[in-house]
Design an enzyme around this catalytic site. Structure first.
Site: not given
Ligand SMILES: [Zn+2]
Length: 867
Positions: A122, A298-299, A262-265
């Site tokens: 992304e 969140h993810e 931070g992180a990726m879903e």
């Molecule tokens: Zn997000």
């Protein structure tokens, strides 16, 4: 230059082709990776003759169309586009290409974090893996086979469910994954490595079993339990609050050290910055534990708000991010302290988003154009986006909001949609038989007026005037909406404003959510028998700035039952007091008395710690017409010292009653005790006396939590050179092998107010722990220094020069990280003449650098208003 061309929302066109399914095979080697990509493609537009695939830095080996190998005359590969001419209505396209993940320092596409292969796609990373229609509105079903050395990479992961293991190639092995849910390429993920894991399971409300795995570097398994607990909490919460269940047999999370965000879903395979996974009592602070809970949730929540329903194009980013941030904030509020969560959300918004919104890089939550999409993962899109969803929630009320989100999920599941589609669902649910519903607030809500929040930038200021006469209270509001960045005028907003009138004993006479929609508006309240005190923007019901002629902060600090306004009043009164000091006035004793009252309050301890916090440098800076940091630092120091002297005994009592050095629990009471005693200690440290220094040193050496150690280290660093050196070298020798903890070491030194900080930051770049290719380390050393107002804005200009040098240097390694560092320059226009001219020189040097990335160019040219 073609690469600097802006992309506009108004130019959006539907894709001319769709990809029904994709089959990918990755052959991973140390020197190269071979990608085989087989797509079943269909024309969606009769006029389409050629297909144009996005493709960056790929070495094409073979192209096959319906089993016919294409010669070079059938395709062209220029300017990041692979064009294949004369394609039929439906066809199978097979592409074989080579990539070099081990050389990928941009951390987009497929790259290596240490010895682990991982991906970040992304928004536009997938085109760095294989040619594709790399846009979110092309959704496809992916089958992926990963093949690699059996010993080096025993764990091979991709999206979806594991369908097949291939053990038949000697030293190499392979695994095939199949994801039945159509998805855009930005949600594709792959991981290969020798990883440790913790495993658990979850049973969904409808009885489906889900295998849960968290993967990390070997040896870190014991640090994954908080993340696993948070994941299960999030899964339960989403079922209860939104009726959303998980939809695959496996949910995998992988923690890696080198990660830009931070992180990726990614569907079924979240990839995380290890900062948001790994924690234990010895190495993580309370803030880290809270951050993990919130980011894991969140993810996970993205599985529905982002993955099942995704964005039509990147201008719609807030569709998934604003909504998902609102969801994670609500989750954290439900699981922890609601009042503290709300204040923390607002603090973050003001520190980051308000600054952005007042700068030349201000943009609506739905931007209209971009040069590099990576630059729009902003606080505006995320945090202001969440405030916009929160206002919709307030306008609809809990029950209608749930109906509206149900309708949104029913209507758009499996599609790529726009913020208008979302607003349609919200509006529909607020209607009865096609008419606006008399909802919980007693207003017929027409959400079309609300749309402006998606298209305008800048923070509105609301001027509040009160009048009380003949038992009638009149509230007059004037809305000042700033002009857009291009100078055009903007319209007044439509928003909910929660207010209350309070009697002299502190009881609410009434509490009401007003709907404000005009430039000037009057609200009249009859039968108010005594002169009330106004409590305005309760719970921060709208992301606005309130300007009040009359105020009684002292009364509200003592009596307001709304925890947000009580906090807000303490902050506003402190700001007023500090500004008076900056004007050469004496310290206001009324504020000092009100502060003393707060010390005795019997409230939630974490909340109390927030009440006792003095306004940040950024808060005061944002109010200055011309920014000058020195007077702010001096005023803060003076007030802190005065409060510490006046209330020394009370603060010491708060410290000693709440200091429990052996307690490592992370329940809310224990965290509250630590927050409050550390707040007291920070205030006391203004005294710089031997007695206090002794307390701080003892805390450093005797406490068993990272929270306490880091606070002690930070205080020592700022008040005593000798003890600080001792504590720092102790810290270094204990944690030098733990990069995550070493981030705290670097940021303590970078944030230091002590003389010589820049010189030490420069020297620390040669430390063997530091690595310019690891974003977390760059953020904690360089990024934190850029927020050290005292030294970054030093009058010799060396802070600016240092940052500009770093941006130019890091831009050649990782443009996304470099443009992130430019944030510190956003206040350029408002700086005093001396600082502004020095910063200007550095910004001009950056923007004229040869082969600068479009990421950095876009931000710096906006700040300088080039164009
Ligand atoms: Zn997000």
């Amino acid at each position: 230059m073609s690469k600097l061309q802006a992309i506009y929302l108004k130019d959006y066109k539907k894709p001319e082709f769709s990809i029904k399914d994709v089959e990918l095979v990755f052959d991973l080697y140390e020197e190269e990776t071979i990608v085989t990509n087989i797509m079943n493609i269909k024309k969606e537009s009769d006029s389409a003759k050629e297909i144009v695939l996005d493709s960056i830095d790929l070495e094409l080996k073979e192209l096959w169309l319906n089993d016919v190998k294409l010669g070079e005359s059938h395709y062209s590969y220029v300017d990041e586009k692979l064009t294949i001419s004369d394609v039929p209505a439906a066809f199978r396209l097979k592409i074989i290409n080579k990539i070099y993940p081990q050389n990928n320092t941009e951390l987009e596409g497929l790259y290596k974090s240490g010895s682990i292969f991982c991906t970040q796609n992304e928004p536009e990373g997938f085109r760095r893996i294989t040619p594709y229609l790399d846009r979110p509105d092309v959704m496809s079903v992916f089958r992926t086979t990963v093949i690699a050395d059996r010993k080096k990479y025993p764990i091979l992961l991709s999206n979806g469910n594991k369908t097949q293991c291939h053990d038949s190639f000697d030293e190499r092995h392979g695994v095939t994954w199949f994801d039945p849910h159509p998805k855009p390429s930005y949600l594709f993920a792959l991981v290969a490595g020798d990883l440790g894991s913790v495993n658990d399971e979850f049973t969904t409300a409808s009885g489906e079993h889900v295998e849960l795995n968290i993967y990390c570097d070997l040896g870190n398994e014991s640090k994954c339990s908080h993340a696993m607990k948070s994941l299960k909490e999030a899964m339960t919460w989403d079922e209860e609050k939104y009726g959303r269940e998980y939809d695959l047999e496996i949910y995998n999370i992988v923690a890696v050290d080198s990660f830009n965000m931070g992180a990726m879903e990614n569907k079924g395979l979240n990839i995380f910055n290890s900062h948001y996974v790994l924690a234990d009592e010895d190495t993580a602070s309370d803030m880290n534990f809270m951050g993990i809970q919130s980011v894991i949730a969140h993810e996970y929540f993205h599985n529905w708000t982002g993955n099942r329903i995704t964005c039509r194009d990147w201008f719609q980013l807030t569709l998934k991010e604003g909504l998902t941030v609102f969801r994670d904030q609500s989750f954290s509020a439900d699981l922890n302290s609601r009042e503290v969560q709300r204040i923390e959300d607002v603090k973050g918004l003001r520190e980051r988003q308000f600054v952005e919104d007042a700068s030349p890089t201000a943009h609506p939550i739905q931007p209209e154009s971009y040069i590099s999409m990576n630059n729009f993962y902003t606080s505006t899109v995320y945090e202001k986006g969440a405030e916009v969803i929160r206002m919709i929630h307030t306008l609809l009320g809990e029950e209608n909001y749930r109906k509206a989100t149900d309708l949104y999920f029913e209507s758009f599941d499996g599609q790529a949609v726009t913020t208008n589609d979302f607003l349609w669902a919200m509006g529909e649910a607020s209607k009865v038989n096609g008419e606006a519903r008399e909802d919980a607030l007693g207003y017929g809500i027409d959400l079309s007026a609300f749309e402006l929040w998606y298209h305008q930038s800048g923070t509105p200021k609301i001027h509040v005037q009160e009048d009380y006469y003949n038992n009638t209270f009149t509230l007059s509001l004037t809305q000042k909406v700033p002009n857009a960045v291009d100078g055009s005028e903007q319209k007044p907003y439509f928003f909910p404003l929660k207010i209350a009138l309070i009697d002299e004993d502190g009881n609410d006479i009434l509490e009401k959510t007003l709907i404000v929609s005009k430039e000037t508006e009057e609200f009249v309240f009859d039968d108010i028998n005594t002169k009330p005190t106004l409590s305005v923007n309760r719970d921060f019901s709208a992301p606005i700035i309130i300007e009040q002629d009359d105020n009684d902060y002292s009364f509200l600090m003592k009596h307001d039952k709304n925890s947000f306004v009580r906090y807000e009043s303490a902050q506003s009164f402190a700001v007023e007091t500090l500004e008076a000091i900056m004007n050469g006035e004496e310290i206001d004793e009324e504020f000092v008395a009100a502060f003393g009252y707060l010390l005795d309050l019997d409230v939630d301890l974490s909340y109390k710690a927030l009440l006792l916090e003095l306004p940040t440098i950024s808060t005061l800076m944002q109010r200055q017409k011309v920014i000058d940091f020195e007077p702010i630092y001096e005023a803060k120091e003076k007030l802190a010292k005065y409060l510490a002297t006046t209330y020394k005994e009370k603060l010491l009592t708060l410290y000693t009653t709440n200091h429990k050095p052996l307690n490592q629990d992370i329940d809310s009471l224990s965290m509250g005790e630590r927050a409050l005693k550390n707040r007291s200690l920070r205030l006391l440290s203004a005294l710089e006396s031997d007695e206090i220094i002794d307390l701080v040193s003892k805390q450093y050496s005797s406490s068993l939590t990272m929270t306490d150690r880091v606070v002690a280290l930070d205080i020592l660093e700022n008040i005593t050179e000798l003890l600080s050196e001792m504590a720092l070298s102790d810290f270094y020798s204990k944690y030098r092998d733990d990069t995550l903890v070493m981030n705290k070491y670097f940021s303590t030194l970078s944030a230091s107010e002590r003389e010589g900080t820049l010189e030490r930051v420069i020297a620390l770049q040669d430390d063997e722990v530091y690595d310019e290719k690891v974003p977390n380390l760059v953020r904690s050393l360089i990024g934190v220094f850029a927020r050290n107002y005292k030294h970054f804005h030093a009058k010799d200009g060396n802070g600016y020069k240092f940052l500009a040098d770093k941006i130019i240097e890091i831009d050649t390694i990782n443009p996304q990280m470099a443009s992130g560092l430019c944030a510190a320059f956003k206040i350029y226009e408002k700086l005093n003449e001396t600082n502004r001219m020095m910063m200007k020189g550095e910004l001009e040097r950056v923007v004229s650098t040869q082969s600068l990335s479009k990421n950095v160019y876009e931000i710096v040219s906006k700040i300088l208003k080039i164009n």
